[in-house]
Scaffold this motif. Structure first.
Motif, PDB file in Angstrom:
ATOM      1  N   ALA A 262      11.971  33.794  24.439  1.00 16.92           N
ATOM      2  CA  ALA A 262      13.243  33.191  24.062  1.00 16.92           C
ATOM      3  C   ALA A 262      13.844  33.867  22.824  1.00 16.92           C
ATOM      4  O   ALA A 262      15.051  34.155  22.789  1.00 16.92           O
ATOM      5  CB  ALA A 262      13.059  31.699  23.807  1.00 16.92           C
ATOM      6  N   ALA A 263      13.015  34.132  21.821  1.00 18.28           N
ATOM      7  CA  ALA A 263      13.542  34.684  20.571  1.00 18.28           C
ATOM      8  C   ALA A 263      14.080  36.099  20.756  1.00 18.28           C
ATOM      9  O   ALA A 263      15.220  36.400  20.364  1.00 18.28           O
ATOM     10  CB  ALA A 263      12.454  34.664  19.499  1.00 18.28           C
TER      11      ALA A 263
ATOM     12  N   GLY B 203      17.003  36.120  23.278  1.00 22.12           N
ATOM     13  CA  GLY B 203      18.230  35.682  22.640  1.00 22.12           C
ATOM     14  C   GLY B 203      18.834  36.742  21.747  1.00 22.12           C
ATOM     15  O   GLY B 203      20.053  36.950  21.730  1.00 22.12           O
ATOM     16  N   ALA B 204      17.982  37.441  20.994  1.00 21.71           N
ATOM     17  CA  ALA B 204      18.469  38.508  20.113  1.00 21.71           C
ATOM     18  C   ALA B 204      19.122  39.616  20.912  1.00 21.71           C
ATOM     19  O   ALA B 204      20.205  40.113  20.558  1.00 21.71           O
ATOM     20  CB  ALA B 204      17.310  39.051  19.276  1.00 21.71           C
TER      21      ALA B 204
ATOM     22  N   THR C 276      22.460  38.455  22.511  1.00 26.94           N
ATOM     23  CA  THR C 276      23.506  38.458  21.494  1.00 26.94           C
ATOM     24  C   THR C 276      23.994  39.866  21.211  1.00 26.94           C
ATOM     25  O   THR C 276      25.185  40.082  20.945  1.00 26.94           O
ATOM     26  CB  THR C 276      22.983  37.803  20.202  1.00 26.94           C
ATOM     27  OG1 THR C 276      22.600  36.455  20.476  1.00 26.94           O
ATOM     28  CG2 THR C 276      24.034  37.810  19.103  1.00 26.94           C
TER      29      THR C 276
ATOM     30  N   THR D 172      14.555  28.690  29.915  1.00 29.06           N
ATOM     31  CA  THR D 172      14.524  29.692  28.850  1.00 29.06           C
ATOM     32  C   THR D 172      15.754  30.573  28.901  1.00 29.06           C
ATOM     33  O   THR D 172      16.383  30.857  27.875  1.00 29.06           O
ATOM     34  CB  THR D 172      13.248  30.549  28.951  1.00 29.06           C
ATOM     35  OG1 THR D 172      12.099  29.713  28.843  1.00 29.06           O
ATOM     36  CG2 THR D 172      13.203  31.602  27.853  1.00 29.06           C
TER      37      THR D 172
ATOM     38  N   SER E 164      18.774  28.690  27.677  1.00 25.55           N
ATOM     39  CA  SER E 164      18.732  28.375  26.245  1.00 25.55           C
ATOM     40  C   SER E 164      19.182  29.540  25.384  1.00 25.55           C
ATOM     41  O   SER E 164      19.643  29.338  24.255  1.00 25.55           O
ATOM     42  CB  SER E 164      17.320  27.934  25.838  1.00 25.55           C
ATOM     43  OG  SER E 164      16.417  29.033  25.830  1.00 25.55           O
ATOM     44  N   VAL E 165      19.041  30.769  25.893  1.00 25.35           N
ATOM     45  CA  VAL E 165      19.405  31.953  25.103  1.00 25.35           C
ATOM     46  C   VAL E 165      20.617  32.678  25.660  1.00 25.35           C
ATOM     47  O   VAL E 165      21.031  33.711  25.120  1.00 25.35           O
ATOM     48  CB  VAL E 165      18.213  32.922  24.974  1.00 25.35           C
ATOM     49  CG1 VAL E 165      17.022  32.235  24.332  1.00 25.35           C
ATOM     50  CG2 VAL E 165      17.815  33.517  26.333  1.00 25.35           C
TER      51      VAL E 165
ATOM     52  N   SER F 192       9.834  32.955  14.675  1.00 25.31           N
ATOM     53  CA  SER F 192      11.058  32.477  14.025  1.00 25.31           C
ATOM     54  C   SER F 192      11.891  33.610  13.434  1.00 25.31           C
ATOM     55  O   SER F 192      13.122  33.495  13.329  1.00 25.31           O
ATOM     56  CB  SER F 192      10.707  31.472  12.921  1.00 25.31           C
ATOM     57  OG  SER F 192       9.911  32.080  11.917  1.00 25.31           O
TER      58      SER F 192
ATOM     59  N   TRP G 165      12.590  36.443  14.705  1.00 27.40           N
ATOM     60  CA  TRP G 165      13.456  37.083  15.714  1.00 27.40           C
ATOM     61  C   TRP G 165      14.634  36.201  16.102  1.00 27.40           C
ATOM     62  O   TRP G 165      15.498  36.632  16.866  1.00 27.40           O
ATOM     63  CB  TRP G 165      12.627  37.460  16.936  1.00 27.40           C
ATOM     64  CG  TRP G 165      11.412  38.254  16.569  1.00 27.40           C
ATOM     65  CD1 TRP G 165      10.115  37.905  16.751  1.00 27.40           C
ATOM     66  CD2 TRP G 165      11.382  39.526  15.922  1.00 27.40           C
ATOM     67  NE1 TRP G 165       9.272  38.872  16.256  1.00 27.40           N
ATOM     68  CE2 TRP G 165      10.020  39.881  15.746  1.00 27.40           C
ATOM     69  CE3 TRP G 165      12.365  40.403  15.462  1.00 27.40           C
ATOM     70  CZ2 TRP G 165       9.635  41.055  15.131  1.00 27.40           C
ATOM     71  CZ3 TRP G 165      11.974  41.589  14.847  1.00 27.40           C
ATOM     72  CH2 TRP G 165      10.625  41.902  14.691  1.00 27.40           C
ATOM     73  N   THR G 166      14.702  34.987  15.567  1.00 26.79           N
ATOM     74  CA  THR G 166      15.864  34.137  15.817  1.00 26.79           C
ATOM     75  C   THR G 166      16.939  34.340  14.760  1.00 26.79           C
ATOM     76  O   THR G 166      18.039  33.792  14.890  1.00 26.79           O
ATOM     77  CB  THR G 166      15.466  32.648  15.853  1.00 26.79           C
ATOM     78  OG1 THR G 166      15.020  32.246  14.545  1.00 26.79           O
ATOM     79  CG2 THR G 166      14.350  32.403  16.867  1.00 26.79           C
TER      80      THR G 166
ATOM     81  N   ARG H 113      19.894  36.280  12.719  1.00 26.42           N
ATOM     82  CA  ARG H 113      20.947  37.177  13.172  1.00 26.42           C
ATOM     83  C   ARG H 113      21.705  37.751  11.974  1.00 26.42           C
ATOM     84  O   ARG H 113      22.690  37.197  11.529  1.00 26.42           O
ATOM     85  CB  ARG H 113      21.929  36.436  14.085  1.00 26.42           C
ATOM     86  CG  ARG H 113      21.334  35.734  15.281  1.00 26.42           C
ATOM     87  CD  ARG H 113      20.950  36.760  16.378  1.00 26.42           C
ATOM     88  NE  ARG H 113      20.528  36.063  17.592  1.00 26.42           N
ATOM     89  CZ  ARG H 113      19.284  35.725  17.873  1.00 26.42           C
ATOM     90  NH1 ARG H 113      18.322  36.056  17.019  1.00 26.42           N
ATOM     91  NH2 ARG H 113      18.983  35.100  18.988  1.00 26.42           N
TER      92      ARG H 113
END
Length: 205
Positions: free
Chosen positions: A13-14, A17-18, A21, A39, A42-43, A126, A128-129, A131
């Motif tokens: 997820a982390a 998500g990165a 984005t 998952t 969520s991202v 955490s 990698w979440t 930004r």
């Protein structure tokens, strides 16, 4: 870039998500279709599916699964950049220790023809979440090891695209040093220490 992520947990997820984005085309794959869907949603990933779907999707494939499972999922990835973010460590009476018979070199042996990269294993999920991941106005450095120039170019793109600085640390023969560093650093965090304080910049000496 198309990225297939094998796994539905925190690292999937982390990093998923990165990269989403950053504009990459990410597909989350898992054994449980419901977890893969949750998952991915969520991202904001482009899609979800099975482990095989994610493996086929990616020009790069992240193995965000337990270290003992990763070699079992590495078949059929010849010619792909395969990113190993796992840490094969176990708590013992002497602190965290590396599990024998695991790691990036064993993964490479189980995936002939794949371009294995060791990366993203030194920081807590955490990080990698963020930004971007930046500390005291300095972007986070992400060390990596690989034997393949093409894979090095891919991983440098993926690291740079999320605002971090890639640091080439040699071939897979040196990946064990990254894995051992993770065992040391995570052990210090768990005991309340601050591993970053052990590595001052030469300019500050």
């Amino acid at each position: 870039m198309k990225i297939g992520i094998l796994g539905t947990g925190g690292m999937a997820a982390a990093l998923g998500g990165a990269w989403t984005t950053a504009g990459h085309d990410v597909l989350i794959g898992g054994r449980d279709p419901r977890k893969a869907k949750l998952t991915a949603e969520s991202v904001g990933a482009a899609g979800h599916g099975s482990l095989d779907d994610a493996a086929r999707h990616g020009d790069a494939v992240l193995l965000a699964v337990p270290a003992t499972v990763a070699p079992q999922l590495a078949g059929g990835l010849a010619g792909r950049t395969v990113i190993d973010c796992t840490n094969a460590i176990s708590p013992t009476g002497d602190g965290l220790m590396l599990d024998p018979g695991s790691g990036a070199r064993q993964l490479a042996a189980a995936a002939p023809g794949a371009h294995v990269v060791k990366a993203f294993n030194l920081c807590h999920v955490s990080i990698w979440t963020l930004r971007p991941p930046m500390f005291e106005n300095v972007p986070l450095t992400v060390p990596y090891c690989t034997d393949h120039p093409a894979a090095a170019a891919v991983i440098e793109t993926l690291i740079s695209s999320i605002g971090c600085v890639p640091a080439a640390c040699g071939g897979l023969a040196r990946a064990g040093y990254l894995e051992a560093t993770a065992a040391l650093a995570i052990g210090m965090w768990w005991s309340g220490g601050q591993p970053r304080a052990a590595f001052p910049s030469p300019a500050e000496v």
